[in-house]
Structures are given as C-alpha cells and as structure tokens.
Design an enzyme around this catalytic site. Structure first.
Site: not given
Ligand code: UD1
Length: 421
Positions: A22-23, A93, A117, A122-125, A308, A400
């Site tokens: 999936k990912n 996501r 989920c 779940r920040p995007i900074d 996960d 999902r």
């Molecule tokens: C992806 C996976 C999800 C998995 C996660 C961690 C997909 C579609 N989803 O989610 O299943 O649980 O990786 O292995 O592939 N963070 C920040 N700022 C950001 C982005 C992330 O601080 O802009 C932090 C998050 O809060 C978290 C960590 O980084 O603590 C990891 O997040 P991230 O690897 O980005 O997860 P996703 O890509 O959302």
C-alpha cells in the site's frame, strides 16, 4: 454498517500470499502525473485507499483501466489542472503526494489537506520546508495547501529534522525535474522509498542513495511517460500474518515476501520463542516454545521495528508470559487499540508513549471497534486468539490497507465472516 465476526480460538495453518505494498503504491501512483504518459503498474493492491486515488484520477479526466492480477493501466496525458481539492483528497494521507507531483508537472499545486489514520498529530511542516528549499512559495489556508514555484524549482540541500517518509517522498517527487541537484539528508530509508526511486529512475529520473539516509537527485528536464513497473510486496501485511501465526500458535507459510524487510520483526519473534524459517521469498512461522517469552519493543523508522506493526504486536504480547513493553517513538499517542483489547480481557497499561502489556491473560470475545487500520488488524488477531465471538466494527479502516483479509484468514482456517449489521 459492516462487521467482522470471528469465532475463536483458531490455530492458523497453510499458505498465505502477500499483496502489493500500500505505502509504495500510494507514492508511485501520484508520481505518474509528473510526466504525461501511459503507465502499466502491476501488483497494485485492491484496497480502498487505492480506490480513493482512482476516484481522484478519474475525476481529473485521467483514464484508469483494471486488468486481471492487480494490474492497472493509467493514462495521465489528459490531466490539465493543478487543483486537487476534491473531497476524496481528505480521506487518505498519501493525497499530500499530489502536491509534490503537481509542483513537478505544472510548477504549482493546490491540494486539500490530507486525512488518513488518526493516531495523533500528523504535521506536514517538513514537506513545506522541502518545497520552500526548492524555491516554492507555500501557504496554507481554508483547509488547502497552495504551492507555487514562480521562478521554477531549483535543486537544494535539505536536512530533515525528523525522519519522515512522507516528506522524503514529496521532496523526491518535486525535485526530479528541478534544475540542478538536490540532496535530502536524514532521509527515510523505508523500502517504499527505494521502490519509488526505482520507479522514477525507470522513468528516466536520476536518483541515487535511496535506502540510505542521504538521497541525491539530479534534476532532468524530461521523463519517459511510458513505463511498466511492479510494486514491491507489502511488508506490513506480511508482518501482520507473521504475528497472527505466532499468536495463534499456528504453522503458516507467508509467501511472496521480501524477508530482508522483515528482519526487525523476525528477530523479535525468534527472541520470544517463535519458530521461523526463511527462504528467498517466503517466511515459515511455526510453534517452537510455548508459552512465548516477553519482549521489549521500541518502534523506529526503518530498519527499526515498524510503528505500523505496533498494535498487532501488542495483541501477540497479551499471549506471552510476563510483562512486555512497547515504546512508540513515531506516533506518540498510537494506543487507541489498548482499550479495545482490554475489553477482551487483556491487561494493558498505557502511559504515552509506552504501553506495558501484562501477558498471560486469556482473551474472550467481545464487541470491539477498530479506530484505525492497524488497530483493526490487532483486533482481528485478538479475535483469533479469544474464546468465543468477537464482533469488530470500523471495518472500513481495515479495508483501507488489507486486500481480501477475510478470505486470506479463512484460507488459513480462521472462522471469520464479514456481515452487514
Ligand atoms: C508513513 C506511512 C505510515 C507510517 C509512517 C511511519 C504512508 C502512506 N504512510 O506515514 O503508515 O506509520 O510513515 O512509518 O506511507 N513528521 C513531522 N513533520 C512532517 C512530517 C512528519 O514532524 O512534516 C513526524 C511525524 O509527526 C512522525 C514522524 O515524522 O512523528 C514520521 O512521520 P512520516 O514518516 O512522515 O509518516 P507518514 O509519511 O505520514
């Protein structure tokens, strides 16, 4: 509302075939819009997150054809808009990946903020930091992300403060056609990052270092728009079946896996006394010691123990002797499953970000509710271990990310049905 009804306990036995990841698929699919073309993609899992991406594609006029054996052909030539703000964008996501892909294709993107989920913030900074480093101007308002590179995208050196799969993917997508070179330091090393890099390189991108923490991307002006690619196997689905086999004292061959991706889980299961044999593309899980021993687990980015697989592992640890701990370092509040397992007789104390699982308690069936995808998988495994009937609601979360979950478990001897309530 649909429910899963499980009559337990059962001991799983037989063969199960793991599907496409999936990912990885949710990153490769948006990547196809970077270059107008026709893409033949194999091993695309039949799950609702992919259905959601299909809806987004077709709403934009792009053709999406299903063939047998999980193959799809996608034609991205008709895409004529950089505005991806449809309602479906907020269901998953990975819709945030359209930001990087559209930026690459059109130099601008408007996307609805992603969903997915809910296990805490779940920040995007870091995605935004990456786009800005490449020369884009970013603003976030009215639930949308506006990204535009008025002077084009230019390669840059980007250090990720936290290892982020999503930010690594988005920066790769945005940087493949930027002018000059981009370096991502402290990049995520997950297998799906490597899969995306392989796909983009097949399209003619120049990405080196995927799978290490430094990824170098040399921008190219044009990519090949006619590519065939096979998505890798789903390591989280494979891990879920490994854990289910271990928890039910089962004897299961998990086939179509990449055993290297499973090393952190394999090591933990062996440490607990589970029998494991590994071949080129299969993992055989069988009973060795019983009761199983306790474990101490800390979730980490790859190659550490995957977050996960945390909820599923918590279910397994209810079946082990003594007190085990799981420390969550990625999603610090990912413990919604614990209350539901406790309703089934588990004894789990949560003090975020640590759960203490007091093992050795027999589980009994109960009505429970899945709060997210992997929490749902944890409840299914619990239902297989428990005496009596477990009724799991929140099936939409499980759908999902698990293809044919009911059929696959039935094939292994589980008494599990999907019913309309
Ligand atoms: C992806 C996976 C999800 C998995 C996660 C961690 C997909 C579609 N989803 O989610 O299943 O649980 O990786 O292995 O592939 N963070 C920040 N700022 C950001 C982005 C992330 O601080 O802009 C932090 C998050 O809060 C978290 C960590 O980084 O603590 C990891 O997040 P991230 O690897 O980005 O997860 P996703 O890509 O959302």
């Amino acid at each position: 509302m649909e429910k899963l009804i499980i009559q337990g306990p059962s001991s799983l036995a037989g063969n199960v075939f793991v599907g496409g990841f999936k990912n990885a698929a949710v990153a490769v699919l948006p990547a196809t819009i970077i270059q107008a073309g026709v893409y033949n993609l194999e091993n695309i899992p039949d799950i609702t997150d992919i259905d959601c991406i299909e809806t987004i594609f077709t709403k934009k006029g792009m053709e999406w054809k299903h063939h047998s054996n999980n193959t799809v052909t996608i034609d991205t030539r008709a895409l004529a808009t950089h505005d991806f703000t449809d309602d479906e964008m907020s269901n998953i996501r990975a819709s945030i990946y359209f930001a990087g892909a559209l930026l690459s294709r059109f130099g601008k993107a408007v996307v609805a903020l992603p969903g997915g989920c809910n296990f805490g913030e779940r920040p995007i900074d870091l995605h935004i930091k990456g786009f800005e480093a490449l020369g884009a101007v970013v603003r976030q308002e009215y639930g949308k992300l506006f990204v535009e590179a008025p002077n084009g995208l230019k390669g840059a050196s980007i250090y990720l403060d936290t290892v982020s799969v999503g930010a690594t993917v988005n920066i790769m997508l945005a940087a493949v056609r930027a002018t000059g070179s981009t370096t991502i330091e402290n990049a995520a090393k997950e297998p799906h990052i490597v899969d995306l890099a392989n796909f983009l390189n097949n399209m003619g991108a120049k990405i080196r270092g995927a799978g290490t923490d430094v990824i170098k991307i040399t921008g190219v002006s044009e990519l090949k728009g006619h590519t065939s690619y096979t998505i890798i196997q789903d390591m989280i689905e494979a891990g879920t079946f490994m854990i289910a086999a271990a928890a039910t004292r089962g004897n299961v061959f998990i086939r179509n896996v990449i055993p290297k991706h499973m090393e952190s889980l394999t090591a933990k299961l062996e440490e607990m006394g589970v029998g494991i044999d590994t071949g080129d593309d299969y993992i055989h899980v069988f009973p060795k010691e019983w009761p199983l021993g306790r474990a101490v687990i800390k979730t980490m980015p790859y190659p550490g123990f995957p977050t996960d697989l945390h909820p599923q592992m918590a279910t397994l640890l209810t079946q082990a002797q003594g007190d085990s701990t799981i420390k969550e370092t990625v999603w610090l509040t990912r413990f919604q499953y614990a209350n539901e397992l406790n309703r089934m007789g588990a004894n789990i104390d949560v003090n975020c970000p640590v759960a203490v699982i007091h093992g050795g308690e027999g589980l009994t069936g109960a009505p429970v509710s899945a709060s997210d995808l992997r929490a749902g998988a944890a409840l299914v495994i619990a239902g297989l271990c428990a005496q009596g009937t477990t009724a799991i609601s929140g099936v939409k979360y499980i759908d999902r990310g698990y293809e044919n979950l009911v059929d696959k478990f039935k094939h292994l001897g589980a008494d599990i049905e999907r019913v309309d309530d």
